[in-house]
Design a protein around this motif. Structure first.
Motif, short mmCIF file in Angstrom:
data_model
loop_
_atom_site.label_atom_id
_atom_site.label_comp_id
_atom_site.label_asym_id
_atom_site.label_seq_id
_atom_site.Cartn_x
_atom_site.Cartn_y
_atom_site.Cartn_z
N LYS A 203 31.19 19.78 73.28
CA LYS A 203 31.16 19.00 74.52
C LYS A 203 32.36 18.06 74.60
O LYS A 203 33.47 18.50 74.90
CB LYS A 203 29.82 18.26 74.60
CG LYS A 203 29.35 18.04 76.01
CD LYS A 203 27.92 17.61 76.06
CE LYS A 203 27.46 17.08 77.41
NZ LYS A 203 27.83 17.81 78.60
N LYS A 204 32.22 16.80 74.31
CA LYS A 204 33.33 15.88 74.54
C LYS A 204 34.44 16.06 73.50
O LYS A 204 35.62 15.90 73.81
CB LYS A 204 32.82 14.43 74.56
CG LYS A 204 31.81 14.15 75.67
CD LYS A 204 32.36 14.56 76.99
CE LYS A 204 31.54 14.35 78.25
NZ LYS A 204 30.26 13.80 78.33
N CYS A 205 34.09 16.42 72.25
CA CYS A 205 35.11 16.49 71.19
C CYS A 205 36.11 17.61 71.46
O CYS A 205 37.32 17.38 71.49
CB CYS A 205 34.45 16.66 69.83
SG CYS A 205 33.36 15.29 69.38
N GLU A 223 38.97 18.14 82.32
CA GLU A 223 38.53 16.89 82.94
C GLU A 223 37.02 16.66 82.83
O GLU A 223 36.23 17.59 82.72
CB GLU A 223 38.93 16.90 84.42
CG GLU A 223 40.43 17.01 84.66
CD GLU A 223 41.24 15.84 84.10
OE1 GLU A 223 40.70 14.71 84.04
OE2 GLU A 223 42.41 16.04 83.72
N HIS A 224 36.65 15.37 82.89
CA HIS A 224 35.24 14.94 82.89
C HIS A 224 34.74 15.00 84.33
O HIS A 224 34.52 13.99 84.96
CB HIS A 224 35.17 13.51 82.33
CG HIS A 224 33.77 13.03 82.03
ND1 HIS A 224 33.43 11.70 81.97
CD2 HIS A 224 32.63 13.71 81.73
CE1 HIS A 224 32.15 11.57 81.67
NE2 HIS A 224 31.63 12.77 81.52
N MET A 225 34.62 16.24 84.82
CA MET A 225 34.31 16.44 86.24
C MET A 225 33.16 17.43 86.43
O MET A 225 33.09 18.43 85.74
CB MET A 225 35.51 17.07 86.96
CG MET A 225 36.65 16.14 87.26
SD MET A 225 37.88 17.02 88.26
CE MET A 225 39.10 15.74 88.46
N PRO A 245 32.41 8.24 85.58
CA PRO A 245 32.11 7.94 84.18
C PRO A 245 30.68 8.34 83.80
O PRO A 245 29.85 8.66 84.66
CB PRO A 245 32.31 6.43 84.09
CG PRO A 245 33.23 6.10 85.22
CD PRO A 245 32.86 7.05 86.32
N SER A 246 30.40 8.29 82.52
CA SER A 246 29.10 8.68 81.98
C SER A 246 27.97 7.93 82.69
O SER A 246 28.05 6.73 82.91
CB SER A 246 29.06 8.38 80.48
OG SER A 246 30.12 9.05 79.85
N ALA A 247 26.93 8.68 83.02
CA ALA A 247 25.74 8.14 83.70
C ALA A 247 26.09 7.46 85.02
O ALA A 247 25.51 6.43 85.38
CB ALA A 247 24.96 7.20 82.77
N GLY A 249 26.44 9.60 87.92
CA GLY A 249 25.99 10.43 89.04
C GLY A 249 26.58 11.82 89.17
O GLY A 249 26.39 12.45 90.21
N LYS A 250 27.25 12.34 88.16
CA LYS A 250 27.81 13.70 88.28
C LYS A 250 26.71 14.75 88.41
O LYS A 250 26.71 15.58 89.32
CB LYS A 250 28.71 14.04 87.07
CG LYS A 250 30.02 13.27 87.04
CD LYS A 250 30.91 13.68 85.88
CE LYS A 250 30.29 13.43 84.52
NZ LYS A 250 29.90 12.04 84.25
N THR A 251 25.75 14.73 87.46
CA THR A 251 24.69 15.74 87.48
C THR A 251 23.95 15.69 88.82
O THR A 251 23.68 16.73 89.43
CB THR A 251 23.70 15.49 86.33
OG1 THR A 251 24.43 15.50 85.10
CG2 THR A 251 22.61 16.54 86.29
N ASP A 272 28.19 20.36 85.83
CA ASP A 272 27.71 18.99 86.06
C ASP A 272 28.43 17.93 85.23
O ASP A 272 28.15 16.75 85.36
CB ASP A 272 26.20 18.90 85.77
CG ASP A 272 25.92 18.71 84.29
OD1 ASP A 272 26.60 19.37 83.46
OD2 ASP A 272 25.04 17.89 83.96
N ASP A 273 29.39 18.36 84.36
CA ASP A 273 29.99 17.35 83.47
C ASP A 273 31.46 17.62 83.14
O ASP A 273 32.23 16.69 82.98
CB ASP A 273 29.18 17.27 82.17
CG ASP A 273 29.49 16.04 81.33
OD1 ASP A 273 29.53 14.93 81.90
OD2 ASP A 273 29.69 16.17 80.11
N LEU A 274 31.80 18.90 83.02
CA LEU A 274 33.14 19.24 82.52
C LEU A 274 33.79 20.29 83.39
O LEU A 274 33.12 21.16 83.95
CB LEU A 274 33.03 19.80 81.09
CG LEU A 274 32.32 18.92 80.05
CD1 LEU A 274 32.14 19.68 78.74
CD2 LEU A 274 33.08 17.64 79.80
MN MN Z 1 29.64 13.17 80.59
#
Ligand code: MN
Ligand code: GTP
Ligand code: SPV
Length: 584
Positions: A203-205, A223-225, A245-247, A249-251, A272-274
């Protein structure tokens, strides 16, 4: 002869010294063995088999509930390559320090080898990673979140083209917790945490910190998109990527049930995140979702706010740190019904209101993306989807209006670089503190953020049909402290305006920060919102922006000479535009 994969696994095993080594195949039977292993461990319980078939509740260690940014390091050879916004450790020192913690960490345990593909199995944009871990929860989660096992082995073959990640729970002591990245070697080590972004190394790593480095080297973007398709009347679908940013509203945006469905506007979920994006033959930036599941925030998710995900969560889902009803069903704050008597909180204790929140504020669900009713028919398209708009956004009680459009790419990059947002429970530390979070990548950029701005600026020159860049804020508050905008399914009204602007329509008014919807620009029929609230939502306050200009100047100052001149130039231009307004 050992393959490169086997050689690396043997090396990792020589360090961590597990009792057993298991190569995962990604089968259903194997998944059930992982679940059985989790249930045996005692931290995971089976949920109601009738109403939530094949669903579990995992209770993590209470000190291991979110990403730990202060324990996350970029270990580039040169400290300046990590930049002022990342924690840095010398790679040799990191190998020594974290290596000591990993040495023998898997004694008495099984080392699971998890080969995985990030992205659709047959996409040229996809990449292979291999995670070794001693956590069955991580293995089960990786099976939901990625294309894992045999498919990945087949794609990799005898190639050395994979990103290795070594993960061990260690003793789960935050004092002995490190998430370290070696960007030159393209290697990840993580010890001491079983939590999502710390432990699911794809995931993020990999998908952000390591991939952002690769993307800059190879002229693409990681991107974190979220990625969504907005269907308009007539059936045309326009794709957009949004970085919050995290939490923030992307999802929820990616999975929304549109309030304008009766008018023919509908949202399709691609991710929903990446997002991983490459320039396509048609001149558009094409995005794929590297993931195969959603690791979403549970609190605040209910039938009113996100019916699509509520439907998806009824089977094959792992819940983490939610509360449980006497019927063994999951419960959390904002689910939409009162906590029933006999509720068990996220720590496994009998709950009453004196005990505070029953679910942890960062409680999450892990669910296969394909289970969402909103999943896009294009979500696994090997060529990805063409992106027409980028949307930046954050949680801001003041300053940022509901939506605005940048003047051009360079200004849009500056808008992303200027982003700020109130911190959330997705990472340990204070909640609700406004911090600068450029492109929602502050915790996820694997190199110097000044160079990352430079990469964005350079990409603008390479993309023949670049997306238009917007900024949104669902979280502006009124004098009473309440959100001014209803959010969730109503956000489609803002997406509709964005679509119209992309198509060269949509009524707008020019302000110093960009184009804001004209009073009649937003489609508001069927929505109860006062004129005052709307005025405040769209207001660009020179006093607020003056403060923000000062704060961002300080932030950009951290990068010194490395900051691209274009960012400085845009900052000066914004300040001048406000001066003109104030003195006019
Ligand atoms: Mn995220
Ligand atoms: P990560 O998975 O951490 O990257 O987060 P995310 O950006 O996907 O955030 P998510 O959609 O899970 O939302 C986080 C929280 O914000 C949840 O509690 C939501 O209920 C809340 N939220 C999402 N969209 C809106 C909105 O439009 N308005 C309001 N008021 N809250 C929202
Ligand atoms: C985030 O924190 O942005 C998440 C959850 O999406 S995690 O996978 O932990 O990064």
């Amino acid at each position: 002869m050992a393959t490169p994969l086997e050689s690396w696994v043997n090396e990792a095993a020589a360090l961590a010294k597990p009792d057993r080594l298991v190569y995962c195949d990604g089968s259903e039977a194997e998944y059930q063995r992982m679940v059985a292993e989790m249930l045996r461990g005692g931290e995971t319980v089976q949920l109601n088999k009738k109403t939530y078939p094949n669903c579990q509740l995992h209770r993590s260690s209470p000190n291991d509930v979110a990403r730990t940014e202060h324990l996350t390091f970029i270990c580039s050879r040169d400290k300046d390559d990590a930049g002022p916004t990342n924690n840095w450790m010398d790679p040799g020192a990191a190998k020594h320090k974290v290596g000591a913690l990993l040495d023998g960490a898997m004694r008495g345990r099984t080392m699971y080898v998890v080969p995985y593909i990030l992205g659709p199995v047959d996409s040229p944009i996809s990449k292979v990673g291999v995670e070794v871990t001693d956590s069955p929860y991580v293995v089960a989660s990786m099976r939901i979140m990625s294309r894992m096992g045999k498919v990945a082995m087949e794609r990799l073959g005898a190639s050395s083209d994979f990103v290795p990640g070594l993960h061990s729970l260690g003793d789960l002591d935050p004092m002995r917790r490190y998430i370290v990245h070696f960007p030159e070697e393209k290697l990840i080590w993580s010890v001491g945490s079983g939590y999502g972004g710390n432990a699911l190394l794809g995931k993020k790593c990999f998908a952000l910190r390591i991939a952002s480095v690769m993307a800059r080297e190879q002229s693409w973007m990681a991107e974190h998109m979220l990625i969504l398709g907005l269907e308009s009347p007539g059936g045309k679908v326009t794709y957009m990527g949004a970085a919050f940013p995290s939490a923030c509203g992307k999802t929820n945006l990616a999975m929304m049930v549109s309030a304008l469905e009766s008018q023919g506007y509908r949202v399709w979920t691609v991710g929903d995140d990446l997002a991983w994006m490459k320039i396509g033959d048609d001149g558009y930036l094409h995005a794929i979702n590297p993931e195969a599941g959603f690791f979403g925030v549970a609190p605040g998710t209910g039938m009113k706010t996100n019916p699509n995900v509520m439907g998806a969560l009824r089977k094959n889902t792992v819940f983490t740190n939610v509360a449980m009803t006497p019927e063994r069903e999951p419960w959390w704050e904002g689910i939409g019904f009162e906590p029933p008597a006999g509720l068990i909180n996220w720590k496994g204790e009998k709950w009453d209101s004196s005990k505070g929140a029953a679910a942890h504020p960062n409680a999450r669900y892990t669910v296969p993306a394909a289970q969402s009713p909103s999943i896009s028919p294009k979500w696994e398209a090997p060529e990805g989807v063409p992106i027409s708009a980028f949307i930046f956004g954050g949680r801001r009680a003041r300053v940022a209006p509901l939506v605005y459009e940048s003047f051009d790419w360079q200004h849009g990059v500056f808008v992303g670089a200027m982003m700020a947002s109130e911190t959330t429970a997705a990472a340990t530390g204070d909640v609700g503190v406004t911090r600068r979070d450029p492109m929602a990548m502050l915790p996820f950029c694997g190199y110097n953020m000044a160079d990352y701005f430079g990469h964005w600026l350079a990409m603008g020159k390479k993309i023949p049909k670049p997306p238009k860049i917007f900024h949104v804020n669902w979280f502006r508050r009124g004098a009473d402290g309440k959100f001014l905008w209803p959010g969730f399914g109503e956000n489609v009204r803002v997406l509709k305006w964005i679509l119209e602007r992309v198509e060269g329509r949509g009524a707008a008014q020019e302000t110093p920060i960009g184009y804001v919807p004209a009073k009649n620009g937003l489609t508001l029929d069927g929505l109860k919102i006062s004129d005052e609230a709307l005025t405040e939502l769209l207001r660009v306050s020179p006093e607020d922006w003056e403060l923000d200009l000062g704060d961002s100047k300080q932030f950009f100052g951290k990068f010194g000479e490395r900051l691209p001149g274009e960012i400085r130039e845009e900052h000066e231009k914004l300040a001048r535009r406000f001066q003109r307004v104030v003195t006019a």
